[in-house]
Design a protein around this motif. Structure first.
Motif, PDB file in Angstrom:
ATOM      1  N   VAL A  70      44.915  59.468  35.738  1.00 27.51           N
ATOM      2  CA  VAL A  70      44.835  61.317  35.156  1.00 27.51           C
ATOM      3  C   VAL A  70      43.100  61.570  34.990  1.00 27.51           C
ATOM      4  O   VAL A  70      42.331  61.276  36.078  1.00 27.51           O
ATOM      5  N   GLU A  71      43.691  62.988  35.560  1.00 22.70           N
ATOM      6  CA  GLU A  71      41.778  64.028  36.089  1.00 22.70           C
ATOM      7  C   GLU A  71      41.305  63.830  37.213  1.00 22.70           C
ATOM      8  O   GLU A  71      40.506  62.709  37.499  1.00 22.70           O
ATOM      9  N   PRO A  72      42.227  63.553  38.167  1.00 24.12           N
ATOM     10  CA  PRO A  72      41.309  62.856  39.759  1.00 24.12           C
ATOM     11  C   PRO A  72      40.425  63.754  40.108  1.00 24.12           C
ATOM     12  O   PRO A  72      39.224  63.253  40.755  1.00 24.12           O
ATOM     13  N   ASP A  73      40.172  65.163  39.673  1.00 24.61           N
ATOM     14  CA  ASP A  73      39.676  65.439  40.373  1.00 24.61           C
ATOM     15  C   ASP A  73      38.149  65.442  40.031  1.00 24.61           C
ATOM     16  O   ASP A  73      36.800  65.846  40.428  1.00 24.61           O
ATOM     17  N   LYS A  74      37.706  64.461  38.129  1.00 25.00           N
ATOM     18  CA  LYS A  74      36.647  64.671  37.693  1.00 25.00           C
ATOM     19  C   LYS A  74      35.990  63.669  39.085  1.00 25.00           C
ATOM     20  O   LYS A  74      34.724  63.459  39.445  1.00 25.00           O
ATOM     21  N   GLU A  92      52.405  64.841  39.246  1.00 25.39           N
ATOM     22  CA  GLU A  92      52.476  64.051  37.346  1.00 25.39           C
ATOM     23  C   GLU A  92      51.413  64.436  36.883  1.00 25.39           C
ATOM     24  O   GLU A  92      50.945  64.612  35.563  1.00 25.39           O
ATOM     25  N   ALA A  93      50.209  64.363  37.837  1.00 25.36           N
ATOM     26  CA  ALA A  93      48.473  64.539  36.972  1.00 25.36           C
ATOM     27  C   ALA A  93      47.986  65.839  37.613  1.00 25.36           C
ATOM     28  O   ALA A  93      46.897  66.161  36.361  1.00 25.36           O
ATOM     29  N   CYS A  94      48.050  66.763  38.128  1.00 26.25           N
ATOM     30  CA  CYS A  94      47.801  68.404  38.623  1.00 26.25           C
ATOM     31  C   CYS A  94      48.168  69.349  37.738  1.00 26.25           C
ATOM     32  O   CYS A  94      48.959  69.282  37.819  1.00 26.25           O
ATOM     33  N   PRO A  95      47.590  69.746  36.898  1.00 25.91           N
ATOM     34  CA  PRO A  95      48.611  71.209  35.917  1.00 25.91           C
ATOM     35  C   PRO A  95      47.937  71.749  37.208  1.00 25.91           C
ATOM     36  O   PRO A  95      47.934  72.878  37.391  1.00 25.91           O
ATOM     37  N   HIS A  96      46.420  71.108  37.920  1.00 24.70           N
ATOM     38  CA  HIS A  96      45.891  72.881  39.110  1.00 24.70           C
ATOM     39  C   HIS A  96      45.898  72.028  39.885  1.00 24.70           C
ATOM     40  O   HIS A  96      45.057  71.490  40.688  1.00 24.70           O
ATOM     41  N   LEU A  97      47.150  72.147  40.902  1.00 20.46           N
ATOM     42  CA  LEU A  97      47.232  70.919  41.604  1.00 20.46           C
ATOM     43  C   LEU A  97      46.474  71.927  43.126  1.00 20.46           C
ATOM     44  O   LEU A  97      46.206  71.397  43.751  1.00 20.46           O
ATOM     45  N   HIS A  98      46.754  73.364  43.100  1.00 17.86           N
ATOM     46  CA  HIS A  98      45.656  73.201  44.095  1.00 17.86           C
ATOM     47  C   HIS A  98      44.747  73.695  44.855  1.00 17.86           C
ATOM     48  O   HIS A  98      44.172  73.252  45.834  1.00 17.86           O
ATOM     49  N   ARG A  99      43.882  73.865  43.062  1.00 20.26           N
ATOM     50  CA  ARG A  99      42.720  73.588  43.568  1.00 20.26           C
ATOM     51  C   ARG A  99      42.530  72.067  43.095  1.00 20.26           C
ATOM     52  O   ARG A  99      41.001  71.744  44.331  1.00 20.26           O
ATOM     53  N   THR A 100      43.034  71.054  43.123  1.00 23.74           N
ATOM     54  CA  THR A 100      42.454  69.769  43.309  1.00 23.74           C
ATOM     55  C   THR A 100      42.989  69.098  45.162  1.00 23.74           C
ATOM     56  O   THR A 100      41.683  68.723  45.300  1.00 23.74           O
ATOM     57  N   ILE A 101      44.120  70.217  45.541  1.00 23.39           N
ATOM     58  CA  ILE A 101      43.846  69.951  46.893  1.00 23.39           C
ATOM     59  C   ILE A 101      43.152  70.835  47.945  1.00 23.39           C
ATOM     60  O   ILE A 101      41.803  69.966  48.687  1.00 23.39           O
ATOM     61  N   GLN A 102      42.416  72.608  46.849  1.00 25.68           N
ATOM     62  CA  GLN A 102      41.442  72.757  47.570  1.00 25.68           C
ATOM     63  C   GLN A 102      39.527  71.658  48.215  1.00 25.68           C
ATOM     64  O   GLN A 102      38.634  71.512  48.906  1.00 25.68           O
ATOM     65  N   ALA A 106      37.359  70.007  50.835  1.00 28.83           N
ATOM     66  CA  ALA A 106      36.042  70.657  50.276  1.00 28.83           C
ATOM     67  C   ALA A 106      34.908  69.111  50.385  1.00 28.83           C
ATOM     68  O   ALA A 106      34.245  69.658  51.278  1.00 28.83           O
ATOM     69  N   ALA A 107      35.867  68.418  50.086  1.00 32.59           N
ATOM     70  CA  ALA A 107      34.816  66.784  50.047  1.00 32.59           C
ATOM     71  C   ALA A 107      35.199  66.076  51.059  1.00 32.59           C
ATOM     72  O   ALA A 107      34.349  65.300  51.743  1.00 32.59           O
ATOM     73  N   GLY A 108      35.501  66.648  52.031  1.00 33.57           N
ATOM     74  CA  GLY A 108      36.121  66.498  53.866  1.00 33.57           C
ATOM     75  C   GLY A 108      36.956  65.185  53.887  1.00 33.57           C
ATOM     76  O   GLY A 108      37.198  64.291  55.008  1.00 33.57           O
ATOM     77  N   MET A 109      38.133  65.029  52.622  1.00 32.50           N
ATOM     78  CA  MET A 109      39.151  64.782  53.200  1.00 32.50           C
ATOM     79  C   MET A 109      40.148  65.073  53.638  1.00 32.50           C
ATOM     80  O   MET A 109      40.492  66.920  52.841  1.00 32.50           O
ATOM     81  N   LYS A 110      40.952  64.230  54.159  1.00 36.47           N
ATOM     82  CA  LYS A 110      42.880  64.795  54.067  1.00 36.47           C
ATOM     83  C   LYS A 110      43.532  65.021  52.848  1.00 36.47           C
ATOM     84  O   LYS A 110      43.364  63.623  51.931  1.00 36.47           O
ATOM     85  N   ALA A 111      44.191  65.732  52.858  1.00 40.86           N
ATOM     86  CA  ALA A 111      44.781  65.753  50.961  1.00 40.86           C
ATOM     87  C   ALA A 111      46.341  65.384  50.879  1.00 40.86           C
ATOM     88  O   ALA A 111      47.039  65.668  52.234  1.00 40.86           O
ATOM     89  N   GLY A 112      46.794  64.329  50.459  1.00 43.88           N
ATOM     90  CA  GLY A 112      47.403  63.894  49.680  1.00 43.88           C
ATOM     91  C   GLY A 112      48.335  64.918  48.457  1.00 43.88           C
ATOM     92  O   GLY A 112      47.670  64.254  47.206  1.00 43.88           O
ATOM     93  N   VAL A 113      49.420  64.543  48.434  1.00 46.82           N
ATOM     94  CA  VAL A 113      50.021  64.600  47.269  1.00 46.82           C
ATOM     95  C   VAL A 113      51.446  63.486  47.260  1.00 46.82           C
ATOM     96  O   VAL A 113      52.276  63.333  47.950  1.00 46.82           O
TER      97      VAL A 113
END
Ligand code: DX5
Ligand code: ZN
Length: 216
Positions: A70-74, A92-102, A106-113
């Motif tokens: 949960v709360e992976p953004d942290k 299922e763990a990301c209420p603001h998924l678009h923000r999390t992907i960005q 921005a941290a230099g990684m590829k983004a997966g869901v």
């Protein structure tokens, strides 16, 4: 493009982690699949940053980190520092998924869901163009060694259609219960990356098992 194989280190021998990392280095595997479980999002706890850093120190292939938390953004920055190349969060763990992907990008990684078995592919319609990876779970996340849920093949085909329709560059990865039989069904359905844990590490010759999965 030939499909990729990502052995899941969750099934390795943790008392011999360097040996098992070297086995993957010297095999035909493409990525290391690294499962992070928090005991909240899933009913199991795996390992954290010190172990990822230890794997990264010896690994000579990309780290494909699958967050079942949960709360992976942290922790996005911390996973980048630990060596993650691809960072996958659960829908299922990301209420603001678009923000999390960005934030992952921005941290230099590829983004997966990742999508749990009950989560429809259509829910990715509005973010698919932003994604580098869609991870279809073919078991309920939390444990290695579970049996394959057949419905995953249908979801892979649906994801392939969604990607084609949108022009997205995302790869389709499948995780859980992968072996030579289920792997073939998934490749026929349009999968690009196969994760395999117990099938590789419980075999007599893990490196040959990786080769068998790679040459399907
Ligand atoms: C399950 C994990 C998987 C697991 C797969 O929650 O995400 O990556 O290691 O293990 P097998 O291949 O044994 O199903
Ligand atoms: Zn996984």
């Amino acid at each position: 493009m030939a499909h990729l194989i990502a052995p899941s280190v969750l099934s390795c021998d943790f008392a011999n982690i360097q040996r098992d990392v070297e086995m993957i280095n010297n095999s035909e595997a493409d990525w290391f699949h690294v499962d992070i479980m928090d005991g909240v999002f899933v009913p199991n706890i795996s390992f954290g940053f010190p172990v990822i850093k230890a794997i990264n120190k010896h690994a000579n292939k990309p780290l494909d980190v699958h967050l079942m938390i949960v709360e992976p953004d942290k922790y996005i920055e911390e996973f980048a520092k630990a060596g993650a190349d691809v960072l996958t969060v659960h829908y299922e763990a990301c209420p603001h998924l678009h923000r999390t992907i960005q934030a992952i990008k921005a941290a230099g990684m590829k983004a997966g869901v990742a999508l749990n078995p009950h989560t429809p592919v259509s829910l990715l319609e509005d973010v698919i163009e932003e994604l580098d990876l869609v991870l279809i779970m073919s078991v309920n996340p939390g444990f290695g060694g579970q049996s394959f849920i057949q419905n995953a093949c249908k979801k892979v085909a649906q994801t392939r259609l969604l990607i084609e329709k949108s022009g997205s560059q995302a790869k389709i990865e499948v995780d859980g219960g992968v072996n030579l039989q289920t792997g073939k069904l998934l490749l026929d359905a349009g999968a690009d990356v196969l994760v395999a844990g117990s099938f590789v590490f419980n075999s007599d010759d893990p490196s040959s098992t990786v080769s068998a999965l790679k040459s399907m």
